[in-house]
Design a protein around this motif. Structure first.
Motif, PDB file in Angstrom:
ATOM      1  N   VAL A 158       0.856  -1.182   0.000  1.00 41.42           N
ATOM      2  CA  VAL A 158       0.000   0.000   0.000  1.00 41.42           C
ATOM      3  C   VAL A 158       0.894   1.235   0.000  1.00 41.42           C
ATOM      4  CG1 VAL A 158      -1.782   1.287   1.245  1.00 41.42           C
ATOM      5  CG2 VAL A 158      -1.801  -1.234   1.259  1.00 41.42           C
ATOM      6  N   LEU A 159       0.635   2.137  -0.941  1.00 38.05           N
ATOM      7  CA  LEU A 159       1.364   3.399  -0.942  1.00 38.05           C
ATOM      8  C   LEU A 159       0.432   4.517  -1.355  1.00 38.05           C
ATOM      9  CD1 LEU A 159       2.912   4.379  -4.089  1.00 38.05           C
ATOM     10  CD2 LEU A 159       3.156   1.936  -3.801  1.00 38.05           C
ATOM     11  N   GLN A 160       0.796   5.715  -0.952  1.00 37.25           N
ATOM     12  CA  GLN A 160       0.045   6.884  -1.379  1.00 37.25           C
ATOM     13  C   GLN A 160       0.636   7.386  -2.686  1.00 37.25           C
ATOM     14  OE1 GLN A 160      -0.846   8.529   3.015  1.00 37.25           O
ATOM     15  NE2 GLN A 160      -0.972  10.054   1.396  1.00 37.25           N
ATOM     16  N   PHE A 161      -0.225   7.766  -3.597  1.00 33.33           N
ATOM     17  CA  PHE A 161       0.194   8.192  -4.935  1.00 33.33           C
ATOM     18  C   PHE A 161       1.282   9.263  -4.874  1.00 33.33           C
ATOM     19  CE2 PHE A 161      -0.046  10.457  -8.925  1.00 33.33           C
ATOM     20  CZ  PHE A 161      -0.170   9.427  -9.843  1.00 33.33           C
ATOM     21  N   MET A 162       1.136  10.231  -3.984  1.00 32.32           N
ATOM     22  CA  MET A 162       2.092  11.338  -3.938  1.00 32.32           C
ATOM     23  C   MET A 162       3.470  10.922  -3.430  1.00 32.32           C
ATOM     24  SD  MET A 162       0.678  13.739  -5.565  1.00 32.32           S
ATOM     25  CE  MET A 162       1.953  14.973  -5.286  1.00 32.32           C
ATOM     26  N   GLU A 163       3.609   9.702  -2.897  1.00 32.94           N
ATOM     27  CA  GLU A 163       4.935   9.171  -2.567  1.00 32.94           C
ATOM     28  C   GLU A 163       5.772   9.037  -3.842  1.00 32.94           C
ATOM     29  OE1 GLU A 163       4.877   5.571  -0.147  1.00 32.94           O
ATOM     30  OE2 GLU A 163       3.106   6.335   0.888  1.00 32.94           O
ATOM     31  N   LEU A 164       5.108   8.931  -4.971  1.00 31.35           N
ATOM     32  CA  LEU A 164       5.796   8.841  -6.263  1.00 31.35           C
ATOM     33  C   LEU A 164       6.344  10.195  -6.698  1.00 31.35           C
ATOM     34  CD1 LEU A 164       3.077   6.635  -7.972  1.00 31.35           C
ATOM     35  CD2 LEU A 164       5.396   5.862  -7.344  1.00 31.35           C
ATOM     36  N   LEU A 165       5.828  11.272  -6.119  1.00 30.50           N
ATOM     37  CA  LEU A 165       6.206  12.640  -6.476  1.00 30.50           C
ATOM     38  C   LEU A 165       6.600  13.427  -5.221  1.00 30.50           C
ATOM     39  CD1 LEU A 165       3.212  13.286  -8.911  1.00 30.50           C
ATOM     40  CD2 LEU A 165       5.574  12.755  -9.562  1.00 30.50           C
ATOM     41  N   PRO A 166       7.606  12.964  -4.487  1.00 35.84           N
ATOM     42  CA  PRO A 166       7.936  13.613  -3.210  1.00 35.84           C
ATOM     43  C   PRO A 166       8.354  15.072  -3.346  1.00 35.84           C
ATOM     44  CG  PRO A 166       9.677  12.100  -3.861  1.00 35.84           C
ATOM     45  CD  PRO A 166       8.535  11.889  -4.814  1.00 35.84           C
ATOM     46  N   GLU A 167       8.884  15.445  -4.512  1.00 34.84           N
ATOM     47  CA  GLU A 167       9.324  16.827  -4.712  1.00 34.84           C
ATOM     48  C   GLU A 167       8.161  17.818  -4.719  1.00 34.84           C
ATOM     49  OE1 GLU A 167       8.376  15.197  -8.765  1.00 34.84           O
ATOM     50  OE2 GLU A 167       9.316  14.417  -6.960  1.00 34.84           O
ATOM     51  N   ARG A 168       6.945  17.331  -4.862  1.00 35.42           N
ATOM     52  CA  ARG A 168       5.774  18.226  -4.870  1.00 35.42           C
ATOM     53  C   ARG A 168       5.462  18.751  -3.469  1.00 35.42           C
ATOM     54  NH1 ARG A 168       3.213  18.428 -10.057  1.00 35.42           N
ATOM     55  NH2 ARG A 168       4.701  17.328 -11.376  1.00 35.42           N
ATOM     56  N   GLY A 169       5.884  18.006  -2.439  1.00 33.16           N
ATOM     57  CA  GLY A 169       5.754  18.502  -1.077  1.00 33.16           C
ATOM     58  C   GLY A 169       4.372  18.408  -0.451  1.00 33.16           C
ATOM     59  N   PHE A 170       3.478  17.607  -1.008  1.00 34.28           N
ATOM     60  CA  PHE A 170       2.189  17.398  -0.354  1.00 34.28           C
ATOM     61  C   PHE A 170       1.790  15.933  -0.478  1.00 34.28           C
ATOM     62  CE2 PHE A 170       1.508  19.364  -4.497  1.00 34.28           C
ATOM     63  CZ  PHE A 170       0.547  18.572  -5.112  1.00 34.28           C
ATOM     64  N   ALA A 171       0.914  15.488   0.429  1.00 37.18           N
ATOM     65  CA  ALA A 171       0.619  14.060   0.564  1.00 37.18           C
ATOM     66  C   ALA A 171      -0.560  13.572  -0.272  1.00 37.18           C
ATOM     67  CB  ALA A 171       0.354  13.729   2.033  1.00 37.18           C
ATOM     68  N   ASP A 172      -1.503  14.455  -0.576  1.00 36.55           N
ATOM     69  CA  ASP A 172      -2.751  14.016  -1.199  1.00 36.55           C
ATOM     70  C   ASP A 172      -2.952  14.583  -2.596  1.00 36.55           C
ATOM     71  OD1 ASP A 172      -3.235  12.846   1.265  1.00 36.55           O
ATOM     72  OD2 ASP A 172      -4.622  14.406   1.936  1.00 36.55           O
ATOM     73  N   VAL A 173      -3.478  13.740  -3.478  1.00 33.32           N
ATOM     74  CA  VAL A 173      -3.925  14.225  -4.787  1.00 33.32           C
ATOM     75  C   VAL A 173      -5.262  14.933  -4.515  1.00 33.32           C
ATOM     76  CG1 VAL A 173      -4.702  13.581  -7.099  1.00 33.32           C
ATOM     77  CG2 VAL A 173      -2.827  12.302  -6.015  1.00 33.32           C
ATOM     78  N   PRO A 174      -5.374  16.213  -4.853  1.00 31.32           N
ATOM     79  CA  PRO A 174      -6.638  16.931  -4.598  1.00 31.32           C
ATOM     80  C   PRO A 174      -7.810  16.233  -5.298  1.00 31.32           C
ATOM     81  CG  PRO A 174      -4.915  18.447  -5.304  1.00 31.32           C
ATOM     82  CD  PRO A 174      -4.383  17.062  -5.513  1.00 31.32           C
ATOM     83  N   ASP A 175      -8.964  16.258  -4.665  1.00 29.56           N
ATOM     84  CA  ASP A 175     -10.141  15.597  -5.225  1.00 29.56           C
ATOM     85  C   ASP A 175     -10.903  16.577  -6.116  1.00 29.56           C
ATOM     86  OD1 ASP A 175     -12.449  14.192  -5.823  1.00 29.56           O
ATOM     87  OD2 ASP A 175     -12.706  13.443  -3.778  1.00 29.56           O
TER      88      ASP A 175
END
Length: 166
Positions: free
Chosen positions: A112-129
């Motif tokens: 299990v991983l959060q999608f934004m773990e793939l983009l750590p340079e973005r600096g936020f944890a959640d893909v906005p809904d």
């Protein structure tokens, strides 16, 4: 050879997770990896079961030449943990729900991983809904970038290091 299987999960399975499913499926097809990687999506809630992706998701995908015909929302099932290699949650709430539902014992293999773990340079944890924000363009840009990174990871796992370095 057994396929690597990826399941994207969001709240209702009509915006973010089907967008990610369609984008990754298109990239897999472009690279001829359909026999090696399978993709699906699901929701943690049951409000939209059986419905197609949100109109905003359909529109942004169509604008990029990516199809989503035949996709229908479904709810995450307990069997998904054993069936999939990766469960990729679009936000921390989804990840928390999934981790609570995971079987404590018995067969299971999903990471299990959060999608934004793939983009750590973005600096936020959640893909906005975008169901709430209305910004399907922002979500598409994140999904596109994250799916490229995920596909690199999957290629590496399959031992296709030449492709993964592209």
């Amino acid at each position: 050879m057994e396929k690597l299987k990826v399941l994207f999960v969001c709240l209702g399975n009509i915006c973010r997770s089907p967008m990610a499913e369609a984008v990754l499926r298109a990239r897999i097809a472009q690279e001829g990896l359909e026999e090696r990687i399978a993709v699906d999506s699901a929701g943690t809630g049951d409000w939209h079961i059986g419905k197609p992706p949100h109109e905003g998701t359909q529109k942004i995908l169509a604008g990029s030449g990516i199809g989503c015909a035949g996709m229908k929302a479904r709810r995450m099932r307990s069997e998904d943990y054993a069936e999939f290699d990766y469960i990729v949650c679009m936000d921390s709430s989804n990840a928390r729900d999934i981790r609570q539902w995971l079987p404590k014992e018995g067969p299971g293999k999903a990471r299990v991983l959060q999608f934004m773990e793939l983009l750590p340079e973005r600096g936020f944890a959640d893909v906005p809904d975008p169901y709430f924000t209305g910004d399907f363009g922002e979500v598409y840009e994140l999904v596109e970038a994250g799916c490229r990174r995920l596909l690199d990871r999957l290629r590496h796992e399959l031992g296709d290091t030449e492709q993964a370095q592209r």
